[in-house]
Design an enzyme around this catalytic site. Sequence first.
Site, PDB file in Angstrom:
ATOM      1  N   GLY A  60      38.512  33.744  31.331  1.00 39.41           N
ATOM      2  CA  GLY A  60      39.321  34.534  32.320  1.00 39.41           C
ATOM      3  C   GLY A  60      39.216  33.395  33.664  1.00 39.41           C
ATOM      4  O   GLY A  60      38.561  32.535  33.639  1.00 39.41           O
ATOM      5  N   GLY A  75      40.862  35.002  36.642  1.00 46.69           N
ATOM      6  CA  GLY A  75      41.450  35.873  37.580  1.00 46.69           C
ATOM      7  C   GLY A  75      40.543  36.207  38.658  1.00 46.69           C
ATOM      8  O   GLY A  75      39.880  35.386  38.973  1.00 46.69           O
ATOM      9  N   ASN A  76      40.399  37.152  39.252  1.00 45.66           N
ATOM     10  CA  ASN A  76      39.791  37.614  40.641  1.00 45.66           C
ATOM     11  C   ASN A  76      38.060  37.248  40.346  1.00 45.66           C
ATOM     12  O   ASN A  76      37.817  36.767  41.051  1.00 45.66           O
ATOM     13  CB  ASN A  76      40.101  39.096  41.005  1.00 45.66           C
ATOM     14  CG  ASN A  76      39.063  39.400  42.051  1.00 45.66           C
ATOM     15  OD1 ASN A  76      38.113  40.139  41.822  1.00 45.66           O
ATOM     16  ND2 ASN A  76      39.377  39.192  43.277  1.00 45.66           N
ATOM     17  N   LYS A  98      37.131  58.282  36.694  1.00 41.95           N
ATOM     18  CA  LYS A  98      38.167  57.313  36.454  1.00 41.95           C
ATOM     19  C   LYS A  98      39.583  57.943  36.438  1.00 41.95           C
ATOM     20  O   LYS A  98      39.647  59.136  35.794  1.00 41.95           O
ATOM     21  CB  LYS A  98      38.021  56.429  35.037  1.00 41.95           C
ATOM     22  CG  LYS A  98      38.600  55.185  34.968  1.00 41.95           C
ATOM     23  CD  LYS A  98      37.650  53.996  35.829  1.00 41.95           C
ATOM     24  CE  LYS A  98      38.178  52.694  35.700  1.00 41.95           C
ATOM     25  NZ  LYS A  98      37.504  51.881  36.339  1.00 41.95           N
TER      26      LYS A  98
HETATM   27  P1  NAD Z   1      42.483  39.635  36.510  1.00 47.12           P
HETATM   28  O1  NAD Z   1      43.761  40.251  35.883  1.00 47.12           O
HETATM   29  O2  NAD Z   1      42.472  39.005  38.159  1.00 47.12           O
HETATM   30  O3  NAD Z   1      42.192  38.362  35.577  1.00 47.12           O
HETATM   31  C1  NAD Z   1      42.008  38.309  34.304  1.00 47.12           C
HETATM   32  C2  NAD Z   1      42.071  36.943  33.705  1.00 47.12           C
HETATM   33  O4  NAD Z   1      41.712  37.178  32.156  1.00 47.12           O
HETATM   34  C3  NAD Z   1      43.198  36.303  33.899  1.00 47.12           C
HETATM   35  O5  NAD Z   1      42.912  34.911  34.164  1.00 47.12           O
HETATM   36  C4  NAD Z   1      43.827  36.349  32.325  1.00 47.12           C
HETATM   37  O6  NAD Z   1      44.720  35.285  32.099  1.00 47.12           O
HETATM   38  C5  NAD Z   1      42.803  36.281  31.523  1.00 47.12           C
HETATM   39  N1  NAD Z   1      42.823  36.720  30.216  1.00 47.12           N
HETATM   40  C6  NAD Z   1      43.399  38.034  29.602  1.00 47.12           C
HETATM   41  N2  NAD Z   1      43.687  37.918  28.261  1.00 47.12           N
HETATM   42  C7  NAD Z   1      42.904  36.759  28.181  1.00 47.12           C
HETATM   43  C8  NAD Z   1      42.436  36.415  26.751  1.00 47.12           C
HETATM   44  N3  NAD Z   1      42.764  37.009  25.645  1.00 47.12           N
HETATM   45  N4  NAD Z   1      41.765  35.280  26.619  1.00 47.12           N
HETATM   46  C9  NAD Z   1      41.310  34.471  27.946  1.00 47.12           C
HETATM   47  N5  NAD Z   1      41.725  34.837  29.130  1.00 47.12           N
HETATM   48  C10 NAD Z   1      42.211  36.105  28.973  1.00 47.12           C
HETATM   49  O7  NAD Z   1      41.258  40.720  36.222  1.00 47.12           O
HETATM   50  P2  NAD Z   1      39.679  40.683  36.986  1.00 47.12           P
HETATM   51  O8  NAD Z   1      40.045  41.812  38.096  1.00 47.12           O
HETATM   52  O9  NAD Z   1      39.369  39.253  37.341  1.00 47.12           O
HETATM   53  O10 NAD Z   1      38.957  41.403  35.963  1.00 47.12           O
HETATM   54  C11 NAD Z   1      38.491  40.734  34.739  1.00 47.12           C
HETATM   55  C12 NAD Z   1      37.453  41.750  34.231  1.00 47.12           C
HETATM   56  O11 NAD Z   1      36.453  42.032  35.061  1.00 47.12           O
HETATM   57  C13 NAD Z   1      37.948  42.890  33.714  1.00 47.12           C
HETATM   58  O12 NAD Z   1      37.332  43.518  32.473  1.00 47.12           O
HETATM   59  C14 NAD Z   1      37.884  44.030  34.810  1.00 47.12           C
HETATM   60  O13 NAD Z   1      37.801  45.426  34.237  1.00 47.12           O
HETATM   61  C15 NAD Z   1      36.333  43.575  35.360  1.00 47.12           C
HETATM   62  N6  NAD Z   1      36.058  44.224  36.418  1.00 47.12           N
HETATM   63  C16 NAD Z   1      36.760  43.504  37.437  1.00 47.12           C
HETATM   64  C17 NAD Z   1      36.424  44.016  38.723  1.00 47.12           C
HETATM   65  C18 NAD Z   1      37.255  43.572  40.224  1.00 47.12           C
HETATM   66  O14 NAD Z   1      36.509  43.802  41.042  1.00 47.12           O
HETATM   67  N7  NAD Z   1      38.255  42.941  39.859  1.00 47.12           N
HETATM   68  C19 NAD Z   1      35.136  44.826  38.930  1.00 47.12           C
HETATM   69  C20 NAD Z   1      34.386  45.306  37.690  1.00 47.12           C
HETATM   70  C21 NAD Z   1      34.808  44.750  36.731  1.00 47.12           C
END
Ligand code: NAD
Length: 428
Positions: free
Chosen positions: A219, A221-222, A107
């Site tokens: 959440g 997001g992605n 990381k």
């Molecule tokens: P993102 O930034 O696209 O989306 C995050 C979402 O969480 C958003 O909708 C945001 O509004 C919401 N959020 C933030 N704080 C919040 C809260 N206090 N209460 C409710 N909602 C809240 O991020 P992502 O890529 O979707 O990642 C989400 C999680 O998945 C993270 O923990 C990340 O480490 C993990 N993750 C992501 C991936 C990836 O490929 N994107 C892979 C493995 C793990």
Amino acid sequence: MADKAYNPFEMAQAQFDNVADVLKIDEATRKLLRYNLREYHVSIPVRMDDGSVEIFRGFRVQHNDARGPAKGGIRFHPMETIDTVRALAMWMTWKCAVVDIPLGGAKGGVVCDPHNLSMRDQEQICRGWVRQLSKDMGPLNDIPAPDVMTSAQHMLWMLDEFETIHGQKFPGFITGKPVGMGGSLGRKEATGYGVIFTVRETLKELNIPPADTTASVQGFGNVAQYAIELYQQIWGKVICVSCWDQKDQTSYSFRKIDGIDLEELTSITDRFGGIDKKKAKEIGYEVLPGDAWIEQEVDILIPAALETQITKENVNKISYRVKIIAEGANGPTTPEADKVISERDIFMIPDLLANAGGVTCSYFEQVQSNMNYFWEKDEVLGKLDTKMTSAFAAVSELARNKKLYMRDAAYVIAIGRVAQACKDRGWV
Ligand code: NAD
């Protein structure tokens, strides 16, 4: 990132110690795996847009590479700490091992806030980070990827700097590149779809048709959006999602008992995954407090926002109807809450398994980049399904046979594989 009440690296080490006891791992292997193999601290001088020079602190931690080149993202965050990076590097080792891809864990991070930096400043940070570490990373020993607040554009600048330094093309040096510039089709879907591949397999095991189930998601997001997309395709119904409201600096939940309409809701969502609550109300969503997502009477909870969200304070709000928790986010459940969940009859799909679709697809990207030959999206997602399904089967079989909690079973498999690789190489 922000150092919370707990130290994430100590938490990662404690998890490791528990499993090391179960596996009766010898002392030398414990000493090796409790710490990182290598860590680099760098200073990155950047001439800023206004002509001044600023020095940014950066890190790269390689936890273990016994099973293959180390792999892991790089974060930009103003509160980044070395202990968070150390913990995340260790978790990457276990995640790659549980899905049985031939990679180790790493990381990286830079202490900076992209909100307050121009794109040119960010480009200089990317290039400076690679310049400092170019001798210690590469397609055959350590492959970075995007993470919090870094994007495909940042990856391309890093790749360009690495190739400029070495005077050759190395498309397999980094993953998360833009599609068309060495990125893989299917990467944006991979983590969310991976979560649902494991949910689908759990439902098969519990003998519940997906169409009879409902879910609530933290959440939007992605990870959350693509998890919802595939879950709806297998006829599941999502009744509640929650997200962060940047303006109000709090979170809200959005509920529609008949089931949310993904397309409708994404059309009123910003690029950070924040839903416009005024517009949501107008189109018939109830706007509830942020924590409401966890209290819903549903069969499946999918935390897919950020770490430490299911805690000892709210774990008892989980409805007795909930049968499955699928951790889309990394570390969403605190150890105290995890204990409560393990004592209730809830099927936990732990983060290192549930969200491993992301790194698995990054591995596919690296393979395609090294071959310089790219697969169709269906091929990528088909291979992803195969990997996730077989990883799930191995973990759930072990959990059943040895009467282990799913998280412990996943750790036993992952740590067992890494310990064996260290032994086979003659390191311990
Ligand atoms: P993102 O930034 O696209 O989306 C995050 C979402 O969480 C958003 O909708 C945001 O509004 C919401 N959020 C933030 N704080 C919040 C809260 N206090 N209460 C409710 N909602 C809240 O991020 P992502 O890529 O979707 O990642 C989400 C999680 O998945 C993270 O923990 C990340 O480490 C993990 N993750 C992501 C991936 C990836 O490929 N994107 C892979 C493995 C793990």
